[in-house]
Motif scaffolding. Sequence first.
Motif, PDB file in Angstrom:
ATOM      1  N   ALA A   1       0.649  -1.188   0.006  1.00  0.00           N
ATOM      2  CA  ALA A   1      -0.003  -0.041  -0.051  1.00  0.00           C
ATOM      3  C   ALA A   1       0.750   1.093   0.018  1.00  0.00           C
ATOM      4  N   PRO A   2       0.467   2.365  -0.680  1.00  0.00           N
ATOM      5  CA  PRO A   2       1.363   3.402  -0.870  1.00  0.00           C
ATOM      6  C   PRO A   2       1.586   4.164   0.713  1.00  0.00           C
ATOM      7  N   ALA A   3       2.652   4.873   0.655  1.00  0.00           N
ATOM      8  CA  ALA A   3       2.810   5.478   1.992  1.00  0.00           C
ATOM      9  C   ALA A   3       3.648   7.140   1.485  1.00  0.00           C
ATOM     10  N   ASP A   4       3.445   8.148   2.352  1.00  0.00           N
ATOM     11  CA  ASP A   4       4.019   9.333   1.996  1.00  0.00           C
ATOM     12  C   ASP A   4       5.665   9.340   2.068  1.00  0.00           C
ATOM     13  N   ARG A   5       5.820   8.421   3.183  1.00  0.00           N
ATOM     14  CA  ARG A   5       7.103   8.232   3.875  1.00  0.00           C
ATOM     15  C   ARG A   5       7.664   6.919   3.852  1.00  0.00           C
ATOM     16  N   ASN A   6       8.509   6.533   2.947  1.00  0.00           N
ATOM     17  CA  ASN A   6       9.139   5.350   3.078  1.00  0.00           C
ATOM     18  C   ASN A   6      10.501   5.094   3.326  1.00  0.00           C
ATOM     19  N   CYS A   7      10.706   4.033   4.193  1.00  0.00           N
ATOM     20  CA  CYS A   7      12.146   3.622   4.726  1.00  0.00           C
ATOM     21  C   CYS A   7      12.313   2.424   4.194  1.00  0.00           C
ATOM     22  N   VAL A   8      13.663   2.067   3.691  1.00  0.00           N
ATOM     23  CA  VAL A   8      14.023   0.752   3.525  1.00  0.00           C
ATOM     24  C   VAL A   8      15.355   0.508   4.169  1.00  0.00           C
ATOM     25  N   PHE A   9      15.231  -0.595   5.035  1.00  0.00           N
ATOM     26  CA  PHE A   9      16.447  -1.045   6.052  1.00  0.00           C
ATOM     27  C   PHE A   9      16.867  -2.509   5.040  1.00  0.00           C
ATOM     28  N   LEU A  10      18.172  -2.299   4.617  1.00  0.00           N
ATOM     29  CA  LEU A  10      18.752  -3.464   4.191  1.00  0.00           C
ATOM     30  C   LEU A  10      19.631  -4.104   4.734  1.00  0.00           C
ATOM     31  N   ILE A  11      19.440  -5.306   5.413  1.00  0.00           N
ATOM     32  CA  ILE A  11      20.355  -6.100   6.347  1.00  0.00           C
ATOM     33  C   ILE A  11      21.108  -6.976   5.331  1.00  0.00           C
ATOM     34  N   ASP A  12      22.508  -6.977   5.216  1.00  0.00           N
ATOM     35  CA  ASP A  12      23.200  -7.691   4.316  1.00  0.00           C
ATOM     36  C   ASP A  12      23.172  -9.048   4.707  1.00  0.00           C
TER      37      ASP A  12
ATOM     38  N   LEU B   1      12.036   9.618   0.971  1.00  0.00           N
ATOM     39  CA  LEU B   1      12.425   8.196   0.738  1.00  0.00           C
ATOM     40  C   LEU B   1      13.815   7.865   1.328  1.00  0.00           C
ATOM     41  N   VAL B   2      14.100   7.040   2.341  1.00  0.00           N
ATOM     42  CA  VAL B   2      15.169   7.017   2.855  1.00  0.00           C
ATOM     43  C   VAL B   2      15.716   5.368   2.915  1.00  0.00           C
ATOM     44  N   TYR B   3      17.005   5.258   2.686  1.00  0.00           N
ATOM     45  CA  TYR B   3      17.470   3.938   2.589  1.00  0.00           C
ATOM     46  C   TYR B   3      18.546   3.800   3.704  1.00  0.00           C
ATOM     47  N   THR B   4      18.559   2.708   4.473  1.00  0.00           N
ATOM     48  CA  THR B   4      19.753   2.605   5.339  1.00  0.00           C
ATOM     49  C   THR B   4      20.200   1.012   5.420  1.00  0.00           C
TER      50      THR B   4
ATOM     51  N   ALA C   1       6.071   4.068   6.211  1.00  0.00           N
ATOM     52  CA  ALA C   1       6.223   2.650   6.155  1.00  0.00           C
ATOM     53  C   ALA C   1       7.366   2.306   6.110  1.00  0.00           C
ATOM     54  N   LEU C   2       7.907   1.463   6.950  1.00  0.00           N
ATOM     55  CA  LEU C   2       9.194   0.821   7.074  1.00  0.00           C
ATOM     56  C   LEU C   2       9.469  -0.510   6.457  1.00  0.00           C
ATOM     57  N   TYR C   3      10.140  -0.763   5.405  1.00  0.00           N
ATOM     58  CA  TYR C   3      10.385  -2.085   4.868  1.00  0.00           C
ATOM     59  C   TYR C   3      11.905  -2.738   5.140  1.00  0.00           C
ATOM     60  N   ILE C   4      11.809  -3.850   5.724  1.00  0.00           N
ATOM     61  CA  ILE C   4      13.105  -4.575   6.090  1.00  0.00           C
ATOM     62  C   ILE C   4      13.275  -5.609   5.431  1.00  0.00           C
ATOM     63  N   THR C   5      14.377  -5.576   4.633  1.00  0.00           N
ATOM     64  CA  THR C   5      14.727  -6.490   3.549  1.00  0.00           C
ATOM     65  C   THR C   5      16.168  -6.939   3.649  1.00  0.00           C
ATOM     66  N   ALA C   6      16.559  -7.580   2.459  1.00  0.00           N
ATOM     67  CA  ALA C   6      18.088  -8.037   2.559  1.00  0.00           C
ATOM     68  C   ALA C   6      18.268  -8.187   1.077  1.00  0.00           C
ATOM     69  N   ASP C   7      19.738  -8.505   0.833  1.00  0.00           N
ATOM     70  CA  ASP C   7      20.023  -8.721  -0.520  1.00  0.00           C
ATOM     71  C   ASP C   7      20.319 -10.150  -1.051  1.00  0.00           C
ATOM     72  N   HIS C   8      20.457 -10.947  -0.021  1.00  0.00           N
ATOM     73  CA  HIS C   8      20.494 -12.355  -0.151  1.00  0.00           C
ATOM     74  C   HIS C   8      20.443 -13.297   1.017  1.00  0.00           C
TER      75      HIS C   8
ATOM     76  N   LEU D   1      10.316  -8.915   3.215  1.00  0.00           N
ATOM     77  CA  LEU D   1       9.749  -7.619   2.978  1.00  0.00           C
ATOM     78  C   LEU D   1       9.047  -7.191   4.297  1.00  0.00           C
ATOM     79  N   LEU D   2       9.717  -7.247   5.397  1.00  0.00           N
ATOM     80  CA  LEU D   2       8.954  -7.031   6.771  1.00  0.00           C
ATOM     81  C   LEU D   2       8.427  -5.562   6.539  1.00  0.00           C
ATOM     82  N   GLU D   3       7.288  -5.201   7.072  1.00  0.00           N
ATOM     83  CA  GLU D   3       6.655  -3.918   7.022  1.00  0.00           C
ATOM     84  C   GLU D   3       6.292  -3.653   8.543  1.00  0.00           C
ATOM     85  N   VAL D   4       6.613  -2.141   8.682  1.00  0.00           N
ATOM     86  CA  VAL D   4       6.006  -1.462  10.050  1.00  0.00           C
ATOM     87  C   VAL D   4       5.401  -0.209   9.312  1.00  0.00           C
ATOM     88  N   ARG D   5       4.385   0.307   9.835  1.00  0.00           N
ATOM     89  CA  ARG D   5       3.636   1.260   9.408  1.00  0.00           C
ATOM     90  C   ARG D   5       3.268   2.119  10.657  1.00  0.00           C
ATOM     91  N   SER D   6       3.245   3.462  10.589  1.00  0.00           N
ATOM     92  CA  SER D   6       2.612   4.411  11.439  1.00  0.00           C
ATOM     93  C   SER D   6       1.653   5.483  11.293  1.00  0.00           C
TER      94      SER D   6
END
Length: 395
Positions: free
Chosen positions: A51-62, A212-215, A257-264, A390-395
């Motif tokens: 679902a769309p969000a105004d503020r999106n953050c992607v936290f990629l855990i290698d 849009l923030v990536y960490t 919306a925070l999305y927690i993901t990984a590269d592999h 693609l774990l999700e947390v919304r506020s």
Amino acid sequence: MVQPAWQDPVLLPLDTAPVPEYGSGSLADLLPTLVAGQGVPGFEATIPELAPADRNCVFLIDGLGWEQIRSHPDEAPFLHSLLSSSRGGTGRPITAGFPSTTATSLASVGTGLPPGEHGLTGYTVRNPETGALMNQLRWRPWTEPKIWQPNPTVFKLADAAGVRTAQVSAPTFEHTPLTKVALSGGSFLGRLTGEDRMDIAAERLAAGDRSLVYTYYSEVDGKGHRFGIDSDAWRGQLMYVDGLARRLAEQLPPRSALYITADHGMIDIPFDEQSRIDFDEDWELRAGVALLGGEGRARHVYAVPGAEADVLTVWQEVLGERFWVASRDEAIAAGWFGPRIDERVHGRIGDVVAAAHDDVVITASVQEPHESAMVGMHGSMTSVEQLVPLLEVRS
């Protein structure tokens, strides 16, 4: 019945290789989906569950794949509690892309393109212009980044469309070629500690009406390579990054919306002759091979001109029961690198491509002593390597 002393190997059919979900559920689809929901022109929401969000953050855990989170509820209680939120509440993972390796995956994330289009098709690949192997993670030997990967990043396009865009990572990554071709656009904010990265990511997320923030955090992967995912060192990193994810989630500003993901993901490979096949010590596998690229579980094999068919036959005979072994054209036709292959990328793909099915790697003890000594490995299309959360947390 007496079995013959030798019989043809039963090759793994190429159509049994689980091709990544390009176009509907891969890492390459994540940022295009998020910025489409923010109104950035030229993008489509190709992961329909989000679902769309105004503020999106992607936290990629290698290195933290889907199966690793599922298997470690005690070490990662927060991440494990979010499994049902993955992929828009479906409780399903997405796929990394092939090969499932950091340079390829980060380029897919940042450009929104599959490997066949962005061109970072492996850990090391042949540069068709020079004939030499190019390490796309360490960018050696030097190659002009904008020529190697000319496509604009999603971050740049989103920033130009008025989305407040930032990357928060280790300071050492700010000026690397990989960052320039895959993750640049907007502001880069270097922070040494994981806690600082989480805090500044939350601040930057709140700094715009659309953001849009990536960490990024790397040491889960680092400890896995060195000690294996069955080690206390790896579990300690998992516990630490679980706390980081919780810290970031608790600071989300409204409409986020925070999305927690990984590269592999990752798999531990035993140190025995059946599990580790040394290319540098195997005369059959070396015959007719000019260059060995890729990595242990996803090899690009470049043949001496005229020897392509012979190399394919030998690699199939020696490895075809434990690896999916394809010619370049077969791998492309099967969609391993995506639905389209850019012309400049075609020659980077091996004449033969070998992707591990079993718990086995092709090492190169002389050419790649550091990589050959690793415990944890990745690169192929098995679920333990390919599936990412693609774990999700919304506020």
